[in-house]
Design a protein around this motif. Structure first.
Motif: not given
Length: 283
Positions: A90-97
């Motif tokens: 999540s820190e790398r790509f944002g919240p998990i969808d």
């Protein structure tokens, strides 16, 4: 070429562009194929595998294609490791969808009386607790944002007797029920949850099953009935669900070989009749 589902084609689209998919068991087989296909549609993908070498090799192969992807080593039965991987992703790509809970194990074959209880429970833990850990780790963010999808891989053995293969079949039946329960818990939160049978995809696990001395001894007919397939249908079904066209089927146990658009069109009737789930039927 478009992937086919039964008699209907599932259209490819760019709706996954920018979405963050988190794939377990992503270093090989179905998981790796899903990761590569999602990246090709513009998604951001993080994945986990059980070994650091496997993660490193898969990540390198995917990076060679120009993809921006992140791999993490984690045992899905380890709650702390799962949460650490979800946090880092999540820190790398944002919240998990979208969570694709694909990690699984089938290593205990033969009569229950001769099986190691520890090994039997280890298979069940990977297949059930692993899904639960991953779902629990991604749900807070999904709930906060009022959106998200969870896709758990299951098996046809969840719905029929599978003697000499009880750890795997019992665990997959449990995942189908977990999906059923979880879908009701999060329905008002804008989150959809699915149980997906990918089919007899040619994977290392399927190869090990076919080569197992116990399987050859006790249920050789199961080997004879295997028709290993490419992962194309499983990948197409997973991405179709990830894109949201199947949200009305949340809580249902569906098959990659189903005509998914047709099922979605009948979602109301399916819900009313309570189909595509494990149910006790009485005469």
């Amino acid at each position: 070429m478009r992937p086919e589902h039964g008699s209907a084609a599932v259209e490819q689209s760019a709706r996954l562009a920018g979405k963050h998919l988190f794939v377990t068991g992503g270093t090989r087989g179905i998981g790796l194929a899903i990761t590569a296909a999602a990246l090709a549609r513009g998604a951001r993908v993080s994945f986990v595998g059980t070994t650091s070498d496997g993660v490193r090799n898969a990540e390198a192969d995917l990076h060679n294609s120009g993809a921006d992807v992140a791999g993490f080593q984690a045992d899905v039965t380890d709650e702390a490791a799962v949460h650490a991987a979800v946090t880092a992703a999540s820190e790398r790509f944002g919240p998990i969808d979208v969570l694709v809970a694909n990690a699984g194990r089938s290593s205990v074959h033969g009569p229950l009386r001769d099986s190691s209880p520890a090994a039997w429970w280890s298979d069940v833990s990977v297949n059930v607790l692993g899904v639960a850990h991953c779902a629990a780790a991604v749900l807070p963010s999904m709930t906060e944002r009022g959106m998200g999808r969870i896709i758990a891989m299951v098996s046809g053995t969840a719905g029929r007797p599978s003697p000499y293969n009880s750890a795997y079949s019992c665990s997959k039946a449990a995942v189908v029920r977990l999906v059923d329960c979880l879908a009701e818990e999060v329905r008002e939160d804008g989150i959809a949850v699915f149980a997906l049978r990918p089919g007899n995809v040619q994977t290392d696990m399927l190869a090990a099953f076919a080569e197992s001395e116990e399987i050859r001894r006790w249920i050789p007919g199961d080997i004879a009935r295997l028709r290993p397939q490419s992962p194309d249908r499983a990948v197409a079904a997973t991405l179709w669900l990830a894109e949201g066209d199947g949200d009305a089927l949340s809580g249902r146990w569906i098959d990659a070989e189903d005509d998914l658009p047709a099922l979605a069109a009948r979602a109301g009737d399916i819900a009313a009749a309570d189909l595509y789930q494990l149910r006790r039927r009485k005469a």
